[in-house]
Scaffold this active site. Structure first.
Site, PDB file in Angstrom:
ATOM      1  N   TYR A 167      -5.403   0.811   8.126  1.00 29.96           N
ATOM      2  CA  TYR A 167      -4.578  -0.289   7.631  1.00 29.96           C
ATOM      3  C   TYR A 167      -4.281  -1.362   8.676  1.00 29.96           C
ATOM      4  CZ  TYR A 167      -1.257   3.043   9.677  1.00 29.96           C
ATOM      5  OH  TYR A 167      -0.632   3.939  10.506  1.00 29.96           O
TER       6      TYR A 167
ATOM      7  N   CYS B  39      24.174  45.646 -17.142  1.00 23.87           N
ATOM      8  CA  CYS B  39      24.606  46.802 -17.934  1.00 23.87           C
ATOM      9  C   CYS B  39      24.220  48.135 -17.287  1.00 23.87           C
ATOM     10  CB  CYS B  39      24.007  46.728 -19.337  1.00 23.87           C
ATOM     11  SG  CYS B  39      22.236  47.055 -19.377  1.00 23.87           S
TER      12      CYS B  39
ATOM     13  N   GLU C 132       0.863  -1.193   0.000  1.00 24.08           N
ATOM     14  CA  GLU C 132       0.000   0.000   0.000  1.00 24.08           C
ATOM     15  C   GLU C 132       0.897   1.239   0.000  1.00 24.08           C
ATOM     16  OE1 GLU C 132      -1.735   0.781   4.058  1.00 24.08           O
ATOM     17  OE2 GLU C 132      -0.607  -1.020   4.532  1.00 24.08           O
TER      18      GLU C 132
ATOM     19  N   CYS D 103      15.201  44.919 -18.431  1.00 23.35           N
ATOM     20  CA  CYS D 103      16.315  45.832 -18.643  1.00 23.35           C
ATOM     21  C   CYS D 103      16.067  46.531 -19.976  1.00 23.35           C
ATOM     22  CB  CYS D 103      17.603  45.024 -18.702  1.00 23.35           C
ATOM     23  SG  CYS D 103      18.940  45.832 -19.576  1.00 23.35           S
TER      24      CYS D 103
ATOM     25  N   LYS E  85       2.489   4.596   1.399  1.00 23.18           N
ATOM     26  CA  LYS E  85       2.697   5.085   2.767  1.00 23.18           C
ATOM     27  C   LYS E  85       2.353   6.561   2.818  1.00 23.18           C
ATOM     28  CE  LYS E  85       5.841   5.259   6.635  1.00 23.18           C
ATOM     29  NZ  LYS E  85       5.976   6.717   6.754  1.00 23.18           N
TER      30      LYS E  85
ATOM     31  N   CYS F  20      23.161  45.603 -23.746  1.00 25.91           N
ATOM     32  CA  CYS F  20      23.315  44.824 -22.502  1.00 25.91           C
ATOM     33  C   CYS F  20      23.992  43.492 -22.819  1.00 25.91           C
ATOM     34  CB  CYS F  20      21.958  44.594 -21.852  1.00 25.91           C
ATOM     35  SG  CYS F  20      22.065  43.560 -20.370  1.00 25.91           S
TER      36      CYS F  20
ATOM     37  N   ASP G 262       1.742  10.317   4.125  1.00 27.44           N
ATOM     38  CA  ASP G 262       2.499  11.243   4.945  1.00 27.44           C
ATOM     39  C   ASP G 262       1.507  11.994   5.831  1.00 27.44           C
ATOM     40  OD1 ASP G 262       4.980  11.964   5.586  1.00 27.44           O
ATOM     41  OD2 ASP G 262       5.395  13.111   3.763  1.00 27.44           O
TER      42      ASP G 262
ATOM     43  N   LYS H 121      11.011   3.580   1.248  1.00 29.75           N
ATOM     44  CA  LYS H 121      10.872   5.024   1.060  1.00 29.75           C
ATOM     45  C   LYS H 121      11.216   5.468  -0.360  1.00 29.75           C
ATOM     46  CE  LYS H 121       9.923   7.113   4.750  1.00 29.75           C
ATOM     47  NZ  LYS H 121      10.668   7.618   5.756  1.00 29.75           N
TER      48      LYS H 121
ATOM     49  N   CYS I 145      19.752  47.574 -14.305  1.00 31.17           N
ATOM     50  CA  CYS I 145      20.116  46.218 -14.707  1.00 31.17           C
ATOM     51  C   CYS I 145      21.422  45.806 -14.019  1.00 31.17           C
ATOM     52  CB  CYS I 145      20.289  46.166 -16.229  1.00 31.17           C
ATOM     53  SG  CYS I 145      21.004  44.614 -16.813  1.00 31.17           S
TER      54      CYS I 145
END
Ligand code: JCF
Length: 673
Positions: free
Chosen positions: A225, A411, A114, A426, A116, A432, A118, A314, A408
């Protein structure tokens, strides 16, 4: 009190319990939320008019009146076990081997597998079929009494169904669905309240509320379970029968539970659930395997609170906590400033993440990410990592909200943000360095002029030395010039010159795409090329004419027109021609039904308007190829509804993705005669 009222109250309670069962256990609701609410309203009204009819197990009494001072202690009559962890297939094989050795058994054993969840483990005791007490695991021996809180969870019935044992203790996991978690945090954010960092913490925090009215408002759910105390009924002989018993008593059991054969069956299940992990409606951190025979379970027993007959396999974690070291701004091809967080490197979902995009300044402010913050970083499946949230409890003093720079960072030109736009840019344009670099990178990329071997590091050096300012300059580079660069030998310099030379013969769609006009991706470049047939015709056209191209709206048309109105851009195109770059005109109308030849499509998810076979036929009729898997060679990914990992992969590779509507428009545009 009237008999009629008493009868109606009983009927309403039975109906409501039935709806809870249909929803949580069978996952097959009979009525809408509104209808359910109406039944609850009616019951509440009747109980208010006839207080003598109120009983402790009425669904209206799920929420108890007043907050308590603390939780009582509960001693578990049967200890609540936790699980050992397996982190690799070898660990799981070791687990299976030890079981064989201890039992003196050969051949494959049956396991029940099954997901797991959390969440938070709970024990719920029913006496004579009525919910009497609920407790957390605590240390496995002593837990906290959370009866009032668990009563508010609709997935946990107040009464068992059918003939219930005299005493029945069910064990399971209380959790929050991802959708419930998102909804709850959205609400909390709107009210300026604390948000939870993940569904697990949200479930635990909600269940451990002293005021059960708060728990009641939280979208908690549960799967069961296991069993603890059982009196007045035969104990099930197998784990699968135990799950069946839980379900038949009206307790929800994960629909993903499966009996599998041998360790290979376990590992197959692990891979299957792993592939679906990111599409499950709740967070899981692995799968659990349990020996199916409960007689064998008893023979194996447990060590230090974990059974020898079960293990949690896991998944690599897809979320981790880390600290933001710095937040910088990257300047893209179109001048867009993208905030990027540099992180204390963390291992998530199998890779080390040390930087993560924060997309735009609004996003930074919405999540309120600051330098020094501890953040939750998530990388689900193949998708790029993201900052999920900030752990405000861990914010050090003296942090400042991030501000958009006025200039910027590359530049020092002014940064502007158009009204209503999330993106700040910019204004330096081709002056640039960052924009030049990104434009060149785009120009040379595989789907544009496809100059093999011209990588980021080389472009960076060429721009730094001012050897290349515009794409046209690439074509006057010499082998000697290239050989001077870091990591370049004579041979690789010659190879690169050859690759640049090869790119001189290109196509109009590639050129249009490669010029890097804003909002002009591959599909639009192709549409423009097909509509106008030549660059000259496109350059002579005004916005209105450009809008005639299928799927080109006013915004894109404005960008295209503005691009070609620029003297600088016209000069670059002239220079490209002067360097011998050429692109044949295209027949403006589709020719011979092979308009998409050389293109490879991948279709993923479900299309509403046609079957996959029909889509494939339509593409072949237009000369395109259809492939099963996504790679760098894929031209377009067509994403129908519920597209999964292929879409994620396409995003990761930066491939153009068409939704169904765009796909249909493309088929229409490229119709064979
Ligand atoms: O889903 C879970 N978190 C989970 C925890 C599932 C199980 O079957 C468990 C568990 C903890 C202990 N079984 C045991 C014995």
């Amino acid at each position: 009190m009237t008999d009629a009222a008493a009868a109606r109250v009983a009927q309403l309670r039975a109906e409501i319990a039935q709806h809870d069962y249909r929803y949580y256990v069978l996952d097959d609701p009979l009525v809408s939320d509104a209808e359910y609410d109406r039944l609850m309203q009616e019951l509440r009204a009747l109980e208010a008019a006839h207080p003598a009819l109120v009983s402790a197990d009425s669904p209206t009494q799920r929420v108890s009146g007043t907050p308590r001072a603390g939780f009582g202690e509960v001693v578990h009559q049967v200890p609540m076990l936790s699980l050992d962890n397996a982190f690799s297939e070898d660990d799981v094989r070791g687990f299976d081997r030890r079981i064989h050795e201890r039992l003196g058994r050969s051949g494959e054993l049956d396991y029940v597998a099954e997901p797991k969840l959390d969440g938070l483990a709970v024990s719920v005791i029913y006496r004579a079929g009525r919910l009497e007490r609920a407790a957390t695991r605590g240390d496995g021996i002593t837990g906290e009494d959370v009866t009032a809180n668990v009563r508010t969870i609709r997935a946990v019935p107040q009464r068992l169904r059918g003939t219930s044992p005299a005493t029945f203790e069910a064990r399971g996991e209380v959790f929050m669905t991802l959708a419930g978690f998102a909804r709850m945090n959205e609400l909390a954010r709107a009210r300026g309240e604390k948000v939870f960092v993940n569904p697990r913490n949200a479930a635990a925090g909600s269940l451990r509320q002293l005021d059960a009215r708060i728990t009641a408002a939280r979208p908690l759910s549960a799967f069961f379970y296991g069993i603890g105390v059982l009196e007045g009924a035969a104990a099930p002989a197998r784990q699968r029968e135990l799950l069946y018993l839980l379900r038949s008593l009206g307790l929800p059991v994960s629909p993903e539970t499966r009996t599998v054969r041998g360790v290979e069956g376990c590992l197959e299940y692990y891979r299957e659930i792993g592939a679906r992990r990111s599409s499950l409606p709740y967070q899981i951190d692995g799968v659990v395997y349990k020996l199916d025979s409960r007689a064998d379970q008893d023979r194996l027993g447990f060590i230090s609170r974990a059974p020898r007959w079960a293990i949690a396999h896991k998944f690599p974690p897809d979320e981790a906590f880390t600290v933001v070291r710095d937040i910088g701004f990257q300047v893209g091809r179109t001048g867009a400033l993208t905030p990027v967080a540099r992180l204390e490197p963390v291992f998530v979902s199998g890779v080390t993440v040390s930087s993560v995009t924060l997309h735009n300044i609004d996003e930074v402010h919405r999540k309120d990410v600051r330098v020094g913050d501890t953040v939750v970083v998530r990388r689900a499946g193949d998708v790029i990592p993201e900052v999920v949230s900030v752990v405000l409890d861990k914010r050090p003093p003296g942090t400042q909200p991030l501000e958009l720079p006025e200039r910027c960072p590359v530049c020092h030109s002014q940064v502007l943000r158009a009204a209503g736009e999330a993106v700040a840019r910019c204004t330096g344009g081709f002056t640039c360095r960052a924009q030049r670099q990104e434009s060149l990178r785009h120009f040379a990329s595989r789907r544009a002029l496809d100059i093999e071997g011209l990588g980021d590091k080389l472009i960076e050096q060429l721009v730094e030395r001012d050897a290349v300012r515009t794409p046209a300059d690439l074509y006057s580079l010499t082998t000697a010039q290239l050989a001077e660069l870091d990591r370049m030998a004579e041979k690789s310099a010659a190879n690169l010159i050859a690759a640049i030379d090869r790119s001189r013969r290109t196509t109009l769609p590639r050129l249009l795409y490669g010029l890097g006009i804003r909002e002009v991706g591959e599909a639009t470049a192709l549409a423009l090329a097909r509509h106008f047939g030549s660059l000259e015709r496109l350059m002579e056209s005004d916005e209105t004419a450009i809008q005639q191209v299928p799927d080109v709206g006013p915004v894109v048309a404005a960008h295209v027109a503005a691009f070609f109105a620029s003297e600088d851009h016209r000069r670059v195109i002239e220079a490209l021609r002067a360097q011998g770059v050429s692109w044949p005109d295209m027949p403006a109308a589709s020719a011979g039904g092979h308009s998409l030849s050389g293109r490879t499509f991948v279709i993923t998810g479900t299309l509403a308007a046609m079957t996959r076979e029909q889509a494939q036929e339509a593409l072949s009729a237009r000369g395109a190829k259809v492939a099963a898997s996504v790679s760098k060679k894929t031209s377009f990914v067509v994403a129908g509804s519920e597209a999964g990992s292929k879409l994620a992969r396409a995003r990761e590779l930066g491939l153009p993705v068409l939704d169904e509507q765009e796909f249909l428009a493309l088929l229409e545009r490229e119709k064979p005669p």
